[in-house]
Design a protein around this motif. Sequence first.
Motif, PDB file in Angstrom:
ATOM      1  N   ILE B  13       0.845  -1.203   0.000  1.00  0.00           N
ATOM      2  CA  ILE B  13       0.000   0.000   0.000  1.00  0.00           C
ATOM      3  C   ILE B  13       0.880   1.252   0.000  1.00  0.00           C
ATOM      4  O   ILE B  13       0.625   2.221  -0.722  1.00  0.00           O
ATOM      5  N   ARG B  14       1.927   1.204   0.800  1.00  0.00           N
ATOM      6  CA  ARG B  14       2.833   2.360   0.883  1.00  0.00           C
ATOM      7  C   ARG B  14       3.485   2.643  -0.472  1.00  0.00           C
ATOM      8  O   ARG B  14       3.543   3.791  -0.920  1.00  0.00           O
ATOM      9  N   ASP B  15       3.943   1.581  -1.125  1.00  0.00           N
ATOM     10  CA  ASP B  15       4.525   1.749  -2.468  1.00  0.00           C
ATOM     11  C   ASP B  15       3.529   2.414  -3.414  1.00  0.00           C
ATOM     12  O   ASP B  15       3.890   3.300  -4.195  1.00  0.00           O
ATOM     13  N   ALA B  16       2.278   1.951  -3.327  1.00  0.00           N
ATOM     14  CA  ALA B  16       1.257   2.484  -4.240  1.00  0.00           C
ATOM     15  C   ALA B  16       1.015   3.963  -3.962  1.00  0.00           C
ATOM     16  O   ALA B  16       0.871   4.771  -4.890  1.00  0.00           O
ATOM     17  N   LEU B  17       0.978   4.323  -2.691  1.00  0.00           N
ATOM     18  CA  LEU B  17       0.755   5.724  -2.320  1.00  0.00           C
ATOM     19  C   LEU B  17       1.921   6.599  -2.772  1.00  0.00           C
ATOM     20  O   LEU B  17       1.725   7.740  -3.206  1.00  0.00           O
ATOM     21  N   LEU B  18       3.123   6.044  -2.676  1.00  0.00           N
ATOM     22  CA  LEU B  18       4.307   6.800  -3.104  1.00  0.00           C
ATOM     23  C   LEU B  18       4.360   6.939  -4.622  1.00  0.00           C
ATOM     24  O   LEU B  18       4.785   7.967  -5.153  1.00  0.00           O
ATOM     25  N   ALA B  19       3.895   5.904  -5.312  1.00  0.00           N
ATOM     26  CA  ALA B  19       4.061   5.870  -6.765  1.00  0.00           C
ATOM     27  C   ALA B  19       3.031   6.722  -7.497  1.00  0.00           C
ATOM     28  O   ALA B  19       3.286   7.184  -8.606  1.00  0.00           O
ATOM     29  N   ASP B  20       1.845   6.901  -6.907  1.00  0.00           N
ATOM     30  CA  ASP B  20       0.761   7.523  -7.665  1.00  0.00           C
ATOM     31  C   ASP B  20      -0.057   8.421  -6.744  1.00  0.00           C
ATOM     32  O   ASP B  20      -0.721   7.937  -5.826  1.00  0.00           O
ATOM     33  N   PRO B  21      -0.047   9.717  -6.993  1.00  0.00           N
ATOM     34  CA  PRO B  21      -0.795  10.633  -6.110  1.00  0.00           C
ATOM     35  C   PRO B  21      -2.303  10.418  -6.164  1.00  0.00           C
ATOM     36  O   PRO B  21      -3.029  10.939  -5.317  1.00  0.00           O
ATOM     37  N   ARG B  22      -2.782   9.651  -7.134  1.00  0.00           N
ATOM     38  CA  ARG B  22      -4.227   9.399  -7.224  1.00  0.00           C
ATOM     39  C   ARG B  22      -4.672   8.293  -6.264  1.00  0.00           C
ATOM     40  O   ARG B  22      -5.866   8.088  -6.061  1.00  0.00           O
ATOM     41  N   GLU B  46       2.399   9.239   7.700  1.00  0.00           N
ATOM     42  CA  GLU B  46       3.226   9.498   6.525  1.00  0.00           C
ATOM     43  C   GLU B  46       2.462  10.216   5.414  1.00  0.00           C
ATOM     44  O   GLU B  46       3.026  11.073   4.727  1.00  0.00           O
ATOM     45  N   PHE B  47       1.185   9.872   5.243  1.00  0.00           N
ATOM     46  CA  PHE B  47       0.458  10.373   4.060  1.00  0.00           C
ATOM     47  C   PHE B  47      -0.693  11.326   4.383  1.00  0.00           C
ATOM     48  O   PHE B  47      -1.243  11.927   3.464  1.00  0.00           O
ATOM     49  N   GLY B  48      -1.057  11.429   5.646  1.00  0.00           N
ATOM     50  CA  GLY B  48      -2.075  12.413   6.023  1.00  0.00           C
ATOM     51  C   GLY B  48      -3.499  11.920   5.825  1.00  0.00           C
ATOM     52  O   GLY B  48      -3.750  10.932   5.138  1.00  0.00           O
ATOM     53  N   PRO B  49      -4.448  12.660   6.427  1.00  0.00           N
ATOM     54  CA  PRO B  49      -5.845  12.195   6.474  1.00  0.00           C
ATOM     55  C   PRO B  49      -6.601  12.286   5.157  1.00  0.00           C
ATOM     56  O   PRO B  49      -7.666  11.703   5.032  1.00  0.00           O
ATOM     57  N   GLU B  50      -6.064  13.007   4.176  1.00  0.00           N
ATOM     58  CA  GLU B  50      -6.735  13.042   2.874  1.00  0.00           C
ATOM     59  C   GLU B  50      -6.588  11.703   2.163  1.00  0.00           C
ATOM     60  O   GLU B  50      -7.511  11.227   1.506  1.00  0.00           O
ATOM     61  N   ARG B  51      -5.408  11.117   2.298  1.00  0.00           N
ATOM     62  CA  ARG B  51      -5.114   9.897   1.530  1.00  0.00           C
ATOM     63  C   ARG B  51      -5.234   8.641   2.375  1.00  0.00           C
ATOM     64  O   ARG B  51      -5.294   7.538   1.829  1.00  0.00           O
ATOM     65  N   ILE B  52      -5.229   8.777   3.684  1.00  0.00           N
ATOM     66  CA  ILE B  52      -5.512   7.646   4.578  1.00  0.00           C
ATOM     67  C   ILE B  52      -6.769   8.069   5.319  1.00  0.00           C
ATOM     68  O   ILE B  52      -6.737   8.748   6.342  1.00  0.00           O
ATOM     69  N   ARG B  53      -7.897   7.693   4.750  1.00  0.00           N
ATOM     70  CA  ARG B  53      -9.161   8.331   5.073  1.00  0.00           C
ATOM     71  C   ARG B  53     -10.020   7.412   5.927  1.00  0.00           C
ATOM     72  O   ARG B  53     -10.531   6.409   5.451  1.00  0.00           O
ATOM     73  N   GLY B  68     -17.384   5.978  -7.041  1.00  0.00           N
ATOM     74  CA  GLY B  68     -17.460   7.309  -7.641  1.00  0.00           C
ATOM     75  C   GLY B  68     -16.086   7.942  -7.789  1.00  0.00           C
ATOM     76  O   GLY B  68     -15.776   8.560  -8.809  1.00  0.00           O
ATOM     77  N   ALA B  69     -15.241   7.766  -6.762  1.00  0.00           N
ATOM     78  CA  ALA B  69     -13.889   8.334  -6.821  1.00  0.00           C
ATOM     79  C   ALA B  69     -13.091   7.702  -7.952  1.00  0.00           C
ATOM     80  O   ALA B  69     -12.317   8.382  -8.638  1.00  0.00           O
ATOM     81  N   ALA B  70     -13.298   6.409  -8.158  1.00  0.00           N
ATOM     82  CA  ALA B  70     -12.582   5.711  -9.232  1.00  0.00           C
ATOM     83  C   ALA B  70     -13.036   6.231 -10.592  1.00  0.00           C
ATOM     84  O   ALA B  70     -12.218   6.492 -11.477  1.00  0.00           O
ATOM     85  N   ILE B  71     -14.337   6.395 -10.761  1.00  0.00           N
ATOM     86  CA  ILE B  71     -14.857   6.930 -12.022  1.00  0.00           C
ATOM     87  C   ILE B  71     -14.339   8.351 -12.227  1.00  0.00           C
ATOM     88  O   ILE B  71     -14.088   8.785 -13.346  1.00  0.00           O
ATOM     89  N   GLY B  72     -14.171   9.050 -11.105  1.00  0.00           N
ATOM     90  CA  GLY B  72     -13.743  10.445 -11.160  1.00  0.00           C
ATOM     91  C   GLY B  72     -12.250  10.636 -11.342  1.00  0.00           C
ATOM     92  O   GLY B  72     -11.779  11.771 -11.386  1.00  0.00           O
ATOM     93  N   GLY B  73     -11.483   9.541 -11.407  1.00  0.00           N
ATOM     94  CA  GLY B  73     -10.066   9.683 -11.728  1.00  0.00           C
ATOM     95  C   GLY B  73      -9.099   9.336 -10.616  1.00  0.00           C
ATOM     96  O   GLY B  73      -7.889   9.396 -10.821  1.00  0.00           O
ATOM     97  N   LEU B  74      -9.594   8.988  -9.432  1.00  0.00           N
ATOM     98  CA  LEU B  74      -8.697   8.541  -8.369  1.00  0.00           C
ATOM     99  C   LEU B  74      -8.477   7.025  -8.491  1.00  0.00           C
ATOM    100  O   LEU B  74      -9.104   6.362  -9.321  1.00  0.00           O
ATOM    101  N   ARG B  75      -7.572   6.507  -7.669  1.00  0.00           N
ATOM    102  CA  ARG B  75      -7.307   5.069  -7.647  1.00  0.00           C
ATOM    103  C   ARG B  75      -7.490   4.573  -6.211  1.00  0.00           C
ATOM    104  O   ARG B  75      -6.538   4.263  -5.505  1.00  0.00           O
ATOM    105  N   PRO B  76      -8.743   4.504  -5.765  1.00  0.00           N
ATOM    106  CA  PRO B  76      -8.983   4.177  -4.360  1.00  0.00           C
ATOM    107  C   PRO B  76      -8.715   2.715  -4.019  1.00  0.00           C
ATOM    108  O   PRO B  76      -9.030   1.816  -4.793  1.00  0.00           O
ATOM    109  N   ILE B  77      -8.115   2.529  -2.844  1.00  0.00           N
ATOM    110  CA  ILE B  77      -8.052   1.215  -2.205  1.00  0.00           C
ATOM    111  C   ILE B  77      -9.044   1.299  -1.053  1.00  0.00           C
ATOM    112  O   ILE B  77      -8.872   2.110  -0.146  1.00  0.00           O
TER     113      ILE B  77
END
Lengths: 320, 322
Positions: B13-22, B46-53, B68-77
């Motif tokens: 998960i950490r690698d993914a967060l580092l590799a892609d801001p989406r 490390e990544f803050g509450p926006e990305r670790i929600r 919805g976030a995925a359709i909107g262009g993010l890459r949610p886990i």
Amino acid sequence: MTTDRVRLLADMYRIRRMEETCAELYGLQKIRGFLHLYIGEEACAVGAVHALTDDDNILATYREHGHALMRGVPMNSIMAEMYGKASGCSRGRGGSMHLFDSSRRFYGGTAIVGSGLPQAVGLALADTMLARPGITVCFFGDGAVAEGAFHESLNLASLWRLPVLFVIENNLYAMGTALSRAQAQTDLASKAAGYAMTSSAADGMDVEAVHAAVSEAAAAVRAGRRPHLLELHTYRFRAHSMFDAELYRDRAEVDEWKKRDPIATYAARLVADGVLDKAGVDGLDRAARDEVTGAVEFAEATPWEPVADLLTDVHTPRGM
Amino acid sequence: MRITYRDAMRLAIRDALLADPRVLLMGEDVGLYGGSYAVSKGLLDEFGPERIRDTPLSELGFVGAGVGAAIGGLRPIVEIMTCNFSLLALDQIVNSAALLRHMSGGQFSVPIVIRMATGAGRQLAAQHSHSLENWYAHVPGLRVLTPATVADARAMLAPALADPDPVVIVEHAALYNTEADVPEGLTCDIERAAVRRPGSAVSLVTYGGSLPKVLAAADVLAAEGIEAEVLDLRVLRPLDVASVATSLRRTHRVVVVDEGWKTGSLAGEVLARIAEECLFDLDAPPRRVCSAEVPIPYAKHLEDAALPQVEGVVAAVHQVIA
């Protein structure tokens, strides 16, 4: 009123005539499956979508023909979708209930009541995190208010301060269940208070009232990056779908609402205000009918998708 | 580097967060609490509450928001605490995520990764212990992954996130404390099953949390002179039927081990595919070892009795070899 009043009337005619023709085509078995007509509610989609920008996302329900048309989806591709043709806006895979257009940020077209609301929250989250300017406008009916998804989504949107405009098209019936038989609290706009969200309500039979209410609400959502709940009071003149004997409501009630027909009343108002004369109104109607005729011709003429393509679009082709 | 399965998931998960801001991680208690299985511990800092929600207890709402976030262009886990809880979000996974691409005529891909814990063995009783991954494997439009090894836990997330369509990753909770040495730069093919132990006498086909038990059974059998081949399916949808058939053509005998209930199980699907593809390669009727047809009980001895165990696998092999 900055929006062209004539345009508002013309667009309501376009939806009305398109759907009347759809009902006829259903009788001819050209259109099958479920067909949920918006007739009577046109002022909602017309007034609302004219108050939005191209950057905004729109989600709607299975009664979404009008919203799709207002979003700019060509009538030809809507009609072709009704037919199930590959030239339809969902390539014939969706039909009446699943109109989509990615190029216009039109996210459907969902037939699971309430399922668009959480997705609206996610779209607004994406816009927020990707620093895009749009807001997300999610249309749904009074029936969806009884779903858990409504409450979870309002809470999430408010908690996370996301720019979602939730629009209830309250036509008083969830299929055959009257609002008062489904909701302990029938003032639906008031539900926003439980989620620390602002709300408002407007006459959904009056296209200018809808336009004003959506303009105001959208401006607040846009500026404040906070959600808002707007309730539009409207009424469906036709049956829920083509399989509905309408045992649950009185003819007199329907007739009473029809006196408030959003098209007839607005046409009369524009004539009274000197914006249009009778011939001008008739011209808008005729133009709408001509557009529908062209759309049916298009839908009839375009080919069926080969069965050999059946399995396409289940997964995204690699390399895309 | 020697790490646990839990560490492996966190590093992935950490690698993914580092590799892609989406990329963002969302779910119940993934942030301050560190994840109900401590997978995401430290990521909030490390990544803050926006990305670790952190989300409210709204499975339907936050999974739908993920769609919805995925359709909107993010890459949610999106993390769902357990497979049982995922039923609260089933509508968004099955009726939306899996269908949107097709229903829209190919206009909307839904690049969401949904992670959930599954499985029994920790005396958590009937509402935290069921293996329902087979339900997701039934649905066209989804890919279903079951990392069974530390290496797969480390390497499966990246290709899952690269998949433009929805992926469900099912992590057996009994695996989180397993340890292994995992090299850097590991990759993973999320199309293929993997032979975990070669053998010629019988094919033991399994996935997820049953893999360690099946490997232990293979050790017991080896001591008896029976060399079992252990095939880890890894991908429940689309099933790698070719690898199953290849193994069978080598061994001519098969036992399928699946912690789901036997009725309507993934094991049943595997056997049906075998019947269609290579029935006449079998020298003996196939067997299945599944959970007993009972909600998983709390009491330890009853829970053990309800689940596939090493002895049961060994006994099933004896039946197909006898």
